[in-house]
Write an enzyme that holds these catalytic residues in place. Sequence first.
Site, short mmCIF file in Angstrom:
data_model
loop_
_atom_site.label_atom_id
_atom_site.label_comp_id
_atom_site.label_asym_id
_atom_site.label_seq_id
_atom_site.Cartn_x
_atom_site.Cartn_y
_atom_site.Cartn_z
N HIS A 75 35.59 82.91 20.09
CA HIS A 75 36.56 81.93 20.63
C HIS A 75 37.76 82.60 21.28
O HIS A 75 38.84 82.03 21.32
CB HIS A 75 37.06 80.99 19.53
CG HIS A 75 36.00 80.38 18.68
ND1 HIS A 75 35.46 79.15 18.93
CD2 HIS A 75 35.35 80.84 17.58
CE1 HIS A 75 34.54 78.86 18.01
NE2 HIS A 75 34.45 79.89 17.18
N GLU A 131 34.76 90.41 39.76
CA GLU A 131 34.82 88.98 40.06
C GLU A 131 33.64 88.55 40.92
O GLU A 131 33.07 87.49 40.71
CB GLU A 131 36.15 88.66 40.78
CG GLU A 131 37.36 88.88 39.88
CD GLU A 131 38.66 88.87 40.67
OE1 GLU A 131 39.30 87.80 40.72
OE2 GLU A 131 39.04 89.92 41.25
#
Lengths: 458, 458, 458, 458
Positions: free
Chosen positions: D156, D290
Site C-alpha cells: 500500500h 515513464e
Amino acid sequence: MAKLWGSRFKKKTNSLVEKFSSSIGYDYKLAKYDVLASIAQAQMLGKARIISVRDSARIVQALRVMLKQIEQGSFVFDKKAEDVHTNIQNALKKKIGQVAKKLHTARSRNDLVATDLRMYAKEEIRNQKSKIKYLQLVLVEFAKKNIKVIIPGFTHLQHAQAISLAHQLLAYVEMLERDQQRLSDAYKRCDVLPLGSAALAGTTLPINRNYLAKLLGFSKVSANSIDAVSDRDFVLEILSALSILSMHLSRMAEDFILWASPEFGLLELDESFCTGSSLMPQKRNPDVLELIRANAGTVYGNLLALLTTFKGLPLSYNRDMQLDKPAFFNSLESLSAGLEVFSELVKCCGINSNQALMLSSDELLCATDLVDYLVRKGVAFQEAHKIVGKIVAFTQERKLFLSEIPPEKWKQFSGRFEKDVYGLLNAQASVEAKRSFGGTCLVNIKRELSNWKKRLKK
Amino acid sequence: MAKLWGSRFKKKTNSLVEKFSSSIGYDYKLAKYDVLASIAQAQMLGKARIISVRDSARIVQALRVMLKQIEQGSFVFDKKAEDVHTNIQNALKKKIGQVAKKLHTARSRNDLVATDLRMYAKEEIRNQKSKIKYLQLVLVEFAKKNIKVIIPGFTHLQHAQAISLAHQLLAYVEMLERDQQRLSDAYKRCDVLPLGSAALAGTTLPINRNYLAKLLGFSKVSANSIDAVSDRDFVLEILSALSILSMHLSRMAEDFILWASPEFGLLELDESFCTGSSLMPQKRNPDVLELIRANAGTVYGNLLALLTTFKGLPLSYNRDMQLDKPAFFNSLESLSAGLEVFSELVKCCGINSNQALMLSSDELLCATDLVDYLVRKGVAFQEAHKIVGKIVAFTQERKLFLSEIPPEKWKQFSGRFEKDVYGLLNAQASVEAKRSFGGTCLVNIKRELSNWKKRLKK
Amino acid sequence: MAKLWGSRFKKKTNSLVEKFSSSIGYDYKLAKYDVLASIAQAQMLGKARIISVRDSARIVQALRVMLKQIEQGSFVFDKKAEDVHTNIQNALKKKIGQVAKKLHTARSRNDLVATDLRMYAKEEIRNQKSKIKYLQLVLVEFAKKNIKVIIPGFTHLQHAQAISLAHQLLAYVEMLERDQQRLSDAYKRCDVLPLGSAALAGTTLPINRNYLAKLLGFSKVSANSIDAVSDRDFVLEILSALSILSMHLSRMAEDFILWASPEFGLLELDESFCTGSSLMPQKRNPDVLELIRANAGTVYGNLLALLTTFKGLPLSYNRDMQLDKPAFFNSLESLSAGLEVFSELVKCCGINSNQALMLSSDELLCATDLVDYLVRKGVAFQEAHKIVGKIVAFTQERKLFLSEIPPEKWKQFSGRFEKDVYGLLNAQASVEAKRSFGGTCLVNIKRELSNWKKRLKK
Amino acid sequence: MAKLWGSRFKKKTNSLVEKFSSSIGYDYKLAKYDVLASIAQAQMLGKARIISVRDSARIVQALRVMLKQIEQGSFVFDKKAEDVHTNIQNALKKKIGQVAKKLHTARSRNDLVATDLRMYAKEEIRNQKSKIKYLQLVLVEFAKKNIKVIIPGFTHLQHAQAISLAHQLLAYVEMLERDQQRLSDAYKRCDVLPLGSAALAGTTLPINRNYLAKLLGFSKVSANSIDAVSDRDFVLEILSALSILSMHLSRMAEDFILWASPEFGLLELDESFCTGSSLMPQKRNPDVLELIRANAGTVYGNLLALLTTFKGLPLSYNRDMQLDKPAFFNSLESLSAGLEVFSELVKCCGINSNQALMLSSDELLCATDLVDYLVRKGVAFQEAHKIVGKIVAFTQERKLFLSEIPPEKWKQFSGRFEKDVYGLLNAQASVEAKRSFGGTCLVNIKRELSNWKKRLKK
C-alpha cells in the site's frame, strides 16, 4: 544534436534513449500549429515588451517563412532532433541566429505541446464533422433514390416487420447526427488556451494570455496552470466520440456486408469498390466494408491505450503523455479515410429491388399487423398476440401462407377477423400503416428526408 | 413461468436457456422506471381511446400501488420470470386480472427497455453530478483551509517548481468541472423518448408520443423507430464520460497515496479512513484511495465490454444488447460510491505543514526564477537557461546550496546577477512571483477559490 | 465487527469505508479454499511445533466442520465482516474460542488470498476444460451426423469454394483444442504455492512450505515471497485464454446466427433454444447465440479491467488487487454457462439439407477447380486464373451458368479445356477433389473425425 | 498497378479503395518470410512435378537474389502494389518473366500471409525472449552488486517490513521468467504450417505439405484448412503474453520512478539516461522509465484492437484480419525497444546506500518480528498482534522510537518480553530472520542469485 535542455548535463544522452524517446516520427504533424503558436508567442512577447519589438518582428517573419514551407511540404525535418519543438527551434536558429534564443521565453514545451495539440484537435474535429455530414447527405440521397424499396426489418437477424429501406438508412443518419453533436461538445472543451502556463506554475514574466488567445482563435484561457499541462481529457473525449462513431460505422458496414452476400442479395456493390482473390477468379469481395468494420477495433484500441496510460499518473506532466499523439493521430486518420471511402461506396451502390420484393413477400412480416387489427377491434393486446401466435403455428405446421387460410378458419381463430384481413398481408400495406411518429410509413420518410436535406445543407 | 411471447411455441424453453438469458438478476433495478413508463403508456392509451378510459384507470391505479411497493422495497421479484418487464406484467395480472393484458398495447419490450434505461440514465446523471459537485466543494474547502501551504510541484515525479497546494487542489476541481460538463452534454442525448417505436417499425395504432414524452418528462421524441430501438450510444457516451472521470479520480488518488507515504509525509489520512494489516500491527493503509484508483480499471473494462458488444451488430435490436445493463449499472455504482467516500476522506485529511516547508525548501525549485530574472535583465531566454544550468551543475558538484554561492561567483556566471538574486531563492517568493493568469500566486488562488464557491453554490 | 487488524487503531473505521472496501459480497466464493488452506496451515503449524499438536487438532477439526457447511451451503456469511478470511476466522473463534487466535500464525491475508485464488483457478481451469471438451465432442457428433452435407464456404461473406459442413465444424474443434492447451499451460503457472510468503518478506517462524504444498496439492513452492504476494499474472493469463476462447465462441455463434437467418436458411434451431417476441407473434429468435456472442465483450472487458488495474502498481501488495476477483469470477461464470448452453443447443440443431444443396449449387464455387484443371494441363497458374476470370465475366454478362457454356466456347477460352470440364462443375466433385492434407474432402474429414473421437474420449 | 486478382473485373478499382485497403505500408516487414515461403513453395511444386523442375529452379534462384536484397535493405518496395505478396510477385515477374506466373500455384494469399505471419512470430518470440533474458541477467547482476542493501518493503506504499533490495529485484526476475514461459508456450502454437490450405478448402493439386514444413522449419502441419486461414489466435496469444510482460515492466518502471524521486532518493539514474527541461534548468527526468510505463497502454490497446476485430467474424478469411499486422508489429517493436533500453538503464543505475540505511532505520518495519517473538514464546498469534499494536500506538502517541521504550515498559505490555527484544529492532536483523523458503534473508538471496545465474546462462 542541439537540445532545448542540455546545459546542466555533463554526459551525453545514451543513443538508445534518444531513439526510444524521440517523437519527431509522429509529432511532426503538429509543425504547423507549433509555428502558429510560436508566431503568436513572439508577437505577444514583443507587445508586452518582454523582448524588443524588433526581435519579435524578426522572429515572426522567419517563422512565417517556415510556415509556408511546412504547408507546402518543403520543410525538412531533422529526425535526430527529438521532437517538433526542437525542430522548429533549431530551424529558426539556423535562419536568424542568436535572436532565435528569445522565442522560448515564458513558455515551456509542456504548455506548448498542449497548445499545438488543442489547435490540431480543433481543426480535426471540423474535418471529421464535415466528412460525417457528407456521409449523411449521401445516405439521404441513397434513401431518396430508393424510397419505394421495402425490405424485411430484422431483429435478432430474423424477419421482424416490413420496413422502408429508406427508414433504415435514416436510422444511420440519426446516429451520425449524434456523433456530430458529440464532436461539437468536445470542441468546446478543446477551445481553451493552455499557452502561458509554462512548465506547470505559470510565469513571473508579464505575459498577456488573452492576447495570445485572440491571436490563436481560442475562446477561453485556462484558469489553472497545473491542470493546463497535466490533463489530456480533451483527447480522451474525442477518442470516445470517435469510438462511438466507429461503432456506428461498423454496424452500417455489417448491414451492407450482409445485404451484399449472395444469400441476402439486396445490395450491389460497384465493382470499383470490390476486390478479388488471388486464387478464386470469381470473387467480388466487399473489402472496404470489412476494413471499415475493423477500424472500430483500431479506434477502441487507441482509446484504451490512452485511458490506460493516464490511469494513476501523478500530476503534473509526465513523459507517458507523449504517447497521446500516435493513438490520437491514428484514430483520426483511420476514421477520416473510412468516412470518405464509405461515402463514395454508398454513392455507387445499387439495390436489387426484385430481391427486396421477394424477401419482403414473407407474410409473417405482417403478423404484428394482425395483432393490431384485433386490438383495434377491442381484443386485449395479449389475447390478440396469443391468437395470432396460434395462427402462425397453424400455418407452419401445414406449410401454408397466411393468405392461404380460408375466411372461415380466420373466424375460428377469432370472430373479429373479417375479409379485410387479407389486405393486411403484404409488406407495402404493413409499411404504410406504421403512421406513428417515427414509424416507417412513406409520409414520415418523406418528411424526414426533407428535414434532413435542410439541416445538412446548412 | 408466464412469458410475454410464448403463444406460438410448442416446446417448452430449455431450462438452461431460461437461466442463461434471464436478466431479472440485474434489470430489476429498472423496475421503478418500467412502472412509470407503463403508467404513462396506460394513460396515453386511454386518452387516445385505444383502450377504454376505465381500463386505463384500473391499470394506472394498480401500477401506482406497485410503484409504491418498489420504492419501499416491498415488491417481490420473481427470479423465474425472465426480466423486469415480465415481472411487472405478471404482477399486474395477478392484481387486476384480464385487463392487465391491455397494457402492452402498441409497444414492445424493445422500446420499453430503451425508455426505462434512458429514464434511469437521466436520474443517474443527476446523481453523479451532484456527487462530483460535492467533491469539488470539499476540495475547495480543503484548499482554503491550507491556503498558505507551499509544496514542490512535480513533473516526471521530480521537483519542478514550488506551487501552492491549493493550486494543485484547484487543478482537480477544474478536471471535475469538465467531467460535469460531459455528463450534462450526455444528458441532452438521453433526453429523447423512444417509447412508441414498438419493435422497430412504429405502430399502426393511433398513439400520441408527445403526450407520453410530456408525462415522462422527456424533451424530445425520437424521430426514427429503428434508431430508437437499435442504438445505445447514450450508454456508451455516459460510460466514456465516467471513464474519464474515473481517470481523474485515479490521478488524485495516486497523488494522495504518494503524499501519504512516509517518504513524502505530506498528507495525514484520518485513521477512520485507513485500514490495518492482519500481520503487521503498525500498518495504516490508504486502502480507500487504492480502491478508487482501481475503479478506473473497472469502469474502463465496462466501457470496452459494451463498445465490443456493439461492434458490428446488424440493426435493429439484438439480444447482445441486454448486456448493456450490468456494465452500465456497475460503473455508476462504483463511481457513486467512490465519489462519496473520497469526499468524506478529503474532509478528514490533514496536511503536515512542517514537512511541506521542508520539502519545498529545495532551492532548485527556484531555478526557473533565476532564468526569468536574467530574461528580465535582457538576456536571451536560451542563454539564461544555459547560464542557470551551469550554476546548478556547479552547486551539485560542490554539494552547495544555491544560496551558498557567494556574490562574486554569481557575477562570474553572469554580470547581470545582483544581490537581489538571493531573494529569489525561497519557495514563497517563487510562488508569489507566478502572477500570470492561471499561475500559482496567492492572489490568483484567492480569486479562483471565490469563483468556485460561487459557481458550486448554485 | 471483529477485524483481523484493528489493535493499534483508536478510531472506528468510517462506515462508508467499511462498505466501500468490503469484499465479502464476492470473495465468499473462495470460502472452501480458504478453509482448506487454513486446515493445511494448522496441520503444518502443529507438525512444526509452532503451535501445539493439540491446538492444531482442535483447529483442524473445527475447520472441517465448517468446510462441510460451506459445501452444503449452510454456512452463514456475515456481510459485515469485511472479507472471506475474516468470516472464517470469526466463525472459528465462535466455535473454539481463544485457540482460534493461533491459526493466523506465520501467514498474512496477502499470501492467504493468493493461495485461495490459485486453488480456485486450478479447479476452474479443470472445469472449463471439461466443458470445452464436451462442446468439442458435440461438434464432432454433429459433424458426423451431417457428414454428407456440402455448403458454400465463405470468405468475406461471399461464396468462395464448396466445403463440407463437417469441415467447418472441425475448424471450430481445432480452435477449441488450442483454447484447451492455453488453459493447460496457464495451469502450470497457477500450480505454485504462495502460502508461507507472509505479508511480503517471509517469516521468522520455522514453517514447512513443502509440507503445505503437499497437503494442498501444489507442485511447486514460490521462490520469492515478494513476487508471491504481488503478482496476479496467472489471473491475467487465464483471462487472456478465456478472451480468446470467447472470441472463438463469438465466431461460431455468428456463423450459426447467419445460418439460422431466413436468407441462409441452413440451420434449424430447436424451438426449446429459441425465444419469442412480446410484440411479434411469429418470431423465433436465436437469443442464446447472441448472448454467447456478447459474452466476448464481457470477458474482454474483464481482462482489460485487470490489465489496467495492475498497470504501474508499485510492489508489493496494494488494495487495488482486491478487484481481481469480481472480474475473474464473472468471466469464468459467463463462459462456463455459455459453453454449457452452446453444447446443448448444438445437440438439438438440425441442418436443412435441401437448402444446403441449393446454396452449394452455385457453380462459381468451382471456379478455382477450373484453374487447377488448367494448371494440371500445364498452364501457368496466373494465366489459368486470368482465363477463368474471363470465363466468369462472360457468364455474368450473359447471365449464364458455367455449365451452359458450350464445349466450343470453352475451347475458345483455352485449348486445354476438354469435355471433362463439365464434371468439375458441381460442389460434390469440388469437395472431393480437395485431397491435400487438411483439405475438405470426405476422406480427410473421416480421418479427422475418428482422430478427434479418440483424442476427446481420453 | 498489376494485381493478383484483376482478371474478371471490368472496372478499375477506385483510387480511394486502393489507398484505403493497401497494406504495403506495414506488411513489407514480412517480405523476408514471404520470399522464404515462396522459395519453399517453388521447391515443393518442382519436387511434386506440379511445375517443371527447371521452372522451379529458375523461380528459386530469382527469389534467392531478392531475399539477399531484402536482407540488405536494397529491395525497393512499390507503394502502389497493394501488399507484400503483390510486391514480391511483381518483382519476380520483372526478373524472370512468364515463368513467375507459376509461383502462386496451389496457394492463396490467405494461406501465404498466415505462413509469413507465423514465421515472423516465431522469430520475434525468440527475439523477445532473448531480450527478456538479458534484462533478467542485468537485474541479477544489479542485485548481486547491491546484495547488502536493505530497504523498506512496501505494501500500500506504506512501510511494511525490511527487505533486501536484491529480493525485490529477484521478484522482477521471477515475473520475467513467467513471461518467457508464456512466450515459449505461444511458440508451440505458432509452429504449425498453414501453407497448402489455399483459400480455405485445400487444393486439388498433389502438393506435399510435410515437405514444405520441413523446408520452412515448422514442427507441424495444420490439419484443417478452414481453421488455418481463419484464425489468428496465435497473434492474440502473443499479444496477451506481451500485455502481461508490459504490465510487469510498468510496475518495475513505477518502482524505479518512485525510488528516483527526491523524496525516496534511493536510486540514482545515470545522467545519460535522463532528460532535461526546456524551461527548468535543474531537471533530471526519468523519461525512459515513464515511456516504458506508458508502453503498457500501447500494448493493451493493440490487444484490445485485435480482440475486438475478431469478435463475431464469420469464418473463414475476412479482410478485417489485415489489421492484425500493425497492432502486432507495433507491440513487438515497442517492447523490444523498451526491454533493450531498460536493460541498459539498469546497468548504469546506482543505489544511494546512505538513504537506504536511513529509510530502513524505521523501527516500525520490525513490528512483525515482535509479533513472531511473542508467538515463539507461546503467545497466540492474534494476541501477540494485539499487544504489538498497542506498543506501536503507545510509541506514536509519545513520539518515541520502539528502542526508546524502557525494559520495564515492555514487560508491562507482555511478561514474555526480555531484553533481547532490542536486538530485533533493526532492519538487518529483521531481514536475516526471514529464513522461510522464499523469504528475504541473505542466504536465500545468495542461493537464488546463484540459481538464476545458472538458469540464465543456458
